[in-house]
Design an enzyme around this catalytic site. Structure first.
Site, PDB file in Angstrom:
ATOM      1  CB  VAL A  43      27.717  -3.372 145.023  1.00  0.00           C
ATOM      2  CG1 VAL A  43      28.919  -2.613 145.749  1.00  0.00           C
ATOM      3  CG2 VAL A  43      27.116  -4.369 146.004  1.00  0.00           C
ATOM      4  CE  LYS A  44      27.884   0.945 150.096  1.00  0.00           C
ATOM      5  NZ  LYS A  44      28.407   0.036 151.366  1.00  0.00           N
ATOM      6  CG  ASP A  45      23.267   2.680 142.789  1.00  0.00           C
ATOM      7  OD1 ASP A  45      24.132   3.451 143.456  1.00  0.00           O
ATOM      8  OD2 ASP A  45      23.041   2.470 141.659  1.00  0.00           O
TER       9      ASP A  45
END
Ligand code: PMP
Length: 334
Positions: A43-45
């Site tokens: 999710v951190k992309d």
């Protein structure tokens, strides 16, 4: 045929997957946003891309420069990959307790890895505090300059979810969504998606799903930051109100223990064919609690943050689980 123009373009537009067994059990439709399918694997992309773009636009970063960040791993992986794709180097400060798999991935990507003891934010040796100091030092010494990503208090993070993840969830459900729930590390995901959904329909219930050891459950339910217990989950749990959480109000909160989430993690593999990390299992556990509270017939969305492959040595290691007094599934003992 659709061709993506590089790493950045491949981020987002992830599938929304119906979790059939927990949906059947609760009489609700429980949907997981498959963020582990982003090109950097989490999710951190999305936050990494927005933070880097913001730094480029402000002139704080230029190609050839260095990105510095304190992270549990996934933001670092996203930043290193976005950085590589635009010719920037990265320095990643990580608490030594985080999984070897994430550290190894960061080394593989060419990031300079700095490991520090896992100490609270108020301690100057905390990974976030060390990363800020390092960024200031490197800004002076690096020929291309350096920027501190500051994911906790840089609201470019939640803007990524306000502008992309939230609207995607709205489109994918056709606006037929009653509740959203997920855990918080920086708060970017929960706050950004909450802002996007509430703008479209203020009646959507937006809840926090908190691991033990985090102070946010008590913040939302009593207004006081207080924590108890602990969790082996990585990347989630927070002891303060970050800038990404500020100004956003939530409708409720539930706590999910490791004893509750680990069986969920293993069921998701055997029942749904989804190999996920610990925070995803906390999220699905929270979605089940929300479903039980709202009652049958509701549609609830949560986040499947990253893959179980990042935690082989922990969540899928009988010895590690035993050392934490956590239940070991029989198939892991074979
Ligand atoms: N799950 C995992 C595995 C993470 O690495 C993170 C980010 N630290 C989160 C959930 C929480 O996301 P956020 O920082 O947007 O609150």
């Amino acid at each position: 045929m659709t061709i993506m123009n590089g790493f950045a373009d491949a981020i987002g537009n992830t599938p929304l997957i119906k979790l059939r067994k927990v949906s059947e059990r609760t009489g609700c439709t429980i949907l997981g946003k498959a963020e582990f399918m982003n090109p950097g694997g989490s999710v951190k992309d999305r936050a990494a891309l927005y933070i880097v773009r913001d730094a480029l636009e402000r002139g704080a970063l230029r190609p050839g420069g260095r990105i510095v960040e304190g992270t549990a791993g996934n933001t670092g992986i996203g930043l290193a990959l976005v950085g590589n794709s635009i010719g920037c180097k990265s320095t990643i400060v990580i608490p030594e307790t985080q999984s070897e798999e994430k550290k190894q991935t960061l080394r593989m990507l060419g990031a300079d890895l700095v490991q520090v003891p896992a100490v609270p934010y108020k301690d100057p040796n905390n990974y976030v505090r060390v990363s800020e100091r390092l960024a200031n030092e490197l800004a002076e010494s690096e020929p291309g300059g350096a920027v501190w990503a500051n994911q906790f208090d840089n609201v470019a993070n939640r803007r990524a979810h306000f502008e992309t993840t939230g609207p995607e969830i709205w489109e994918q459900t056709g606006g037929r969504i009653d509740g959203f729930v997920c855990a918080v590390g920086t708060g970017g995901t929960l706050a950004g998606i909450t802002m996007a959904l509430k703008e479209r329909n203020p009646d959507i219930q937006c809840w926090l799903g908190d691991p033990m050891g985090s102070a946010l459950y008590s913040w939302i339910t009593t207004g006081e930051l207080k924590s108890s217990g602990s969790s082996i989950s990585e990347g989630i749990g927070q002891g303060r109100v970050t800038a990404n959480l500020e100004g956003v109000s939530f409708d409720g909160a539930v706590q999910v223990t490791d004893e509750e989430s680990l069986p969920m993690l293993y069921d998701l593999i055997s029942e749904e064919g989804l190999l996920l990390g610990g925070s995803s299992a906390i999220n699905v556990g929270a979605a089940v609690k929300m479903a039980e509270a709202l009652g049958p017939g509701h549609t609830i969305v949560t986040i499947l943050c990253d893959s179980g492959q990042r935690y082989t040595s922990k969540l899928f290691n009988a010895e590690f689980l035993r050392s934490k007094n956590l239940p070991v599934p029989s198939w892991l003992d074979r």
